[in-house]
Design a protein around this motif. Structure first.
Motif, PDB file in Angstrom:
ATOM      1  N   THR A   1      46.241  38.839  40.936  1.00 39.59           N
ATOM      2  CA  THR A   1      45.004  37.941  40.644  1.00 39.59           C
ATOM      3  C   THR A   1      43.843  38.798  40.217  1.00 39.59           C
ATOM      4  OG1 THR A   1      45.860  35.986  41.805  1.00 39.59           O
ATOM      5  CG2 THR A   1      43.743  36.080  40.810  1.00 39.59           C
ATOM      6  N   VAL A   2      43.302  38.428  39.098  1.00 40.38           N
ATOM      7  CA  VAL A   2      42.270  39.343  38.617  1.00 40.38           C
ATOM      8  C   VAL A   2      41.002  38.357  38.343  1.00 40.38           C
ATOM      9  CG1 VAL A   2      41.227  40.695  36.571  1.00 40.38           C
ATOM     10  CG2 VAL A   2      43.584  40.932  36.951  1.00 40.38           C
ATOM     11  N   ARG A   3      39.836  38.921  39.220  1.00 40.05           N
ATOM     12  CA  ARG A   3      38.533  38.378  38.831  1.00 40.05           C
ATOM     13  C   ARG A   3      37.532  39.385  38.185  1.00 40.05           C
ATOM     14  NH1 ARG A   3      37.240  35.407  44.447  1.00 40.05           N
ATOM     15  NH2 ARG A   3      39.210  33.906  44.620  1.00 40.05           N
ATOM     16  N   GLN A   4      37.148  38.826  36.891  1.00 40.66           N
ATOM     17  CA  GLN A   4      36.105  39.666  36.499  1.00 40.66           C
ATOM     18  C   GLN A   4      34.874  38.968  36.534  1.00 40.66           C
ATOM     19  OE1 GLN A   4      37.935  41.135  32.549  1.00 40.66           O
ATOM     20  NE2 GLN A   4      37.112  42.956  33.335  1.00 40.66           N
ATOM     21  N   LEU A   5      33.818  39.595  37.033  1.00 38.48           N
ATOM     22  CA  LEU A   5      32.580  38.986  37.065  1.00 38.48           C
ATOM     23  C   LEU A   5      31.370  39.808  36.370  1.00 38.48           C
ATOM     24  CD1 LEU A   5      32.922  38.506  40.912  1.00 38.48           C
ATOM     25  CD2 LEU A   5      33.423  36.791  39.055  1.00 38.48           C
ATOM     26  N   PRO A   6      31.159  39.201  35.133  1.00 39.71           N
ATOM     27  CA  PRO A   6      30.250  39.930  34.471  1.00 39.71           C
ATOM     28  C   PRO A   6      28.925  40.396  34.637  1.00 39.71           C
ATOM     29  CG  PRO A   6      30.751  38.078  33.384  1.00 39.71           C
ATOM     30  CD  PRO A   6      31.429  38.031  34.800  1.00 39.71           C
ATOM     31  N   ASP A   7      28.346  39.639  35.746  1.00 30.51           N
ATOM     32  CA  ASP A   7      26.836  39.399  36.283  1.00 30.51           C
ATOM     33  C   ASP A   7      26.728  39.358  37.712  1.00 30.51           C
ATOM     34  OD1 ASP A   7      24.223  39.863  35.921  1.00 30.51           O
ATOM     35  OD2 ASP A   7      23.799  37.846  35.220  1.00 30.51           O
ATOM     36  N   ALA A   8      27.297  40.398  38.423  1.00 31.77           N
ATOM     37  CA  ALA A   8      27.440  40.147  39.701  1.00 31.77           C
ATOM     38  C   ALA A   8      27.225  41.701  40.581  1.00 31.77           C
ATOM     39  CB  ALA A   8      28.954  39.600  40.199  1.00 31.77           C
ATOM     40  N   ASN A   9      26.534  41.580  41.456  1.00 31.04           N
ATOM     41  CA  ASN A   9      26.285  42.792  42.400  1.00 31.04           C
ATOM     42  C   ASN A   9      27.783  42.786  43.035  1.00 31.04           C
ATOM     43  OD1 ASN A   9      26.121  43.575  45.364  1.00 31.04           O
ATOM     44  ND2 ASN A   9      24.127  44.276  44.462  1.00 31.04           N
ATOM     45  N   PRO A  10      28.134  44.206  42.941  1.00 36.88           N
ATOM     46  CA  PRO A  10      29.477  44.657  43.500  1.00 36.88           C
ATOM     47  C   PRO A  10      29.790  44.139  44.880  1.00 36.88           C
ATOM     48  CG  PRO A  10      28.553  46.178  41.976  1.00 36.88           C
ATOM     49  CD  PRO A  10      27.501  45.356  42.187  1.00 36.88           C
ATOM     50  N   ALA A  11      28.692  44.499  45.732  1.00 39.90           N
ATOM     51  CA  ALA A  11      28.966  44.493  46.864  1.00 39.90           C
ATOM     52  C   ALA A  11      28.965  42.777  47.424  1.00 39.90           C
ATOM     53  CB  ALA A  11      27.807  45.019  47.885  1.00 39.90           C
TER      54      ALA A  11
END
Length: 130
Positions: free
Chosen positions: A68-78
């Motif tokens: 499953t893929v979640r791409q979060l274009p405006d998120a802090n990685p941690a």
């Protein structure tokens, strides 16, 4: 249970992905792939484009692992990885490491360090081959 991998299209990200796939096969579980672009900065090279994601998903599925893929274009990685690990009941978090100078660590902080210290599940940190 699921394995979570923090993926970026770099050597370190590919090393983490390869290890995560191996762990998922070993544990007979699925994989959750999270990719972020800090502050919506798509030029930084950490946000995978559609072609890259399609290629990665095909390679993972070829190994017999569901993903499953979640791409979060405006998120802090941690923040994104910590939230995803809590929400999905993650068994193992796999991250890639890269070399950074002492000054870069001091000024920029360390996502890896934060994940190692704050994750509620085991964290496997992987270096890219030299």
């Amino acid at each position: 249970m699921t394995i979570l991998v923090g993926y970026v299209p770099t050597d370190a990200g590919n090393a983490a992905l390869s290890t995560a796939v191996s762990e998922a096969k070993l544990r007979s579980t699925g994989l959750l792939l999270v990719n972020t672009a800090t502050g919506g900065n798509f030029a930084a090279g950490t946000f995978a484009d559609e072609k890259d994601i399609d290629s990665v998903v095909a390679a993972i599925e070829e190994e017999g692992v569901s993903v499953t893929v979640r791409q979060l274009p405006d998120a802090n990685p941690a923040d994104a990885l910590l939230s995803a690990s809590e929400e999905a009941g993650i068994e193992l978090l796999v991250i890639g490491l890269r070399r950074r100078s002492a000054v870069a660590k001091l000024v920029m902080g360390s996502t890896a360090q934060r994940l190692l210290l704050e994750a509620s599940c085991p964290v496997l940190a992987v270096k890219a081959p030299l």
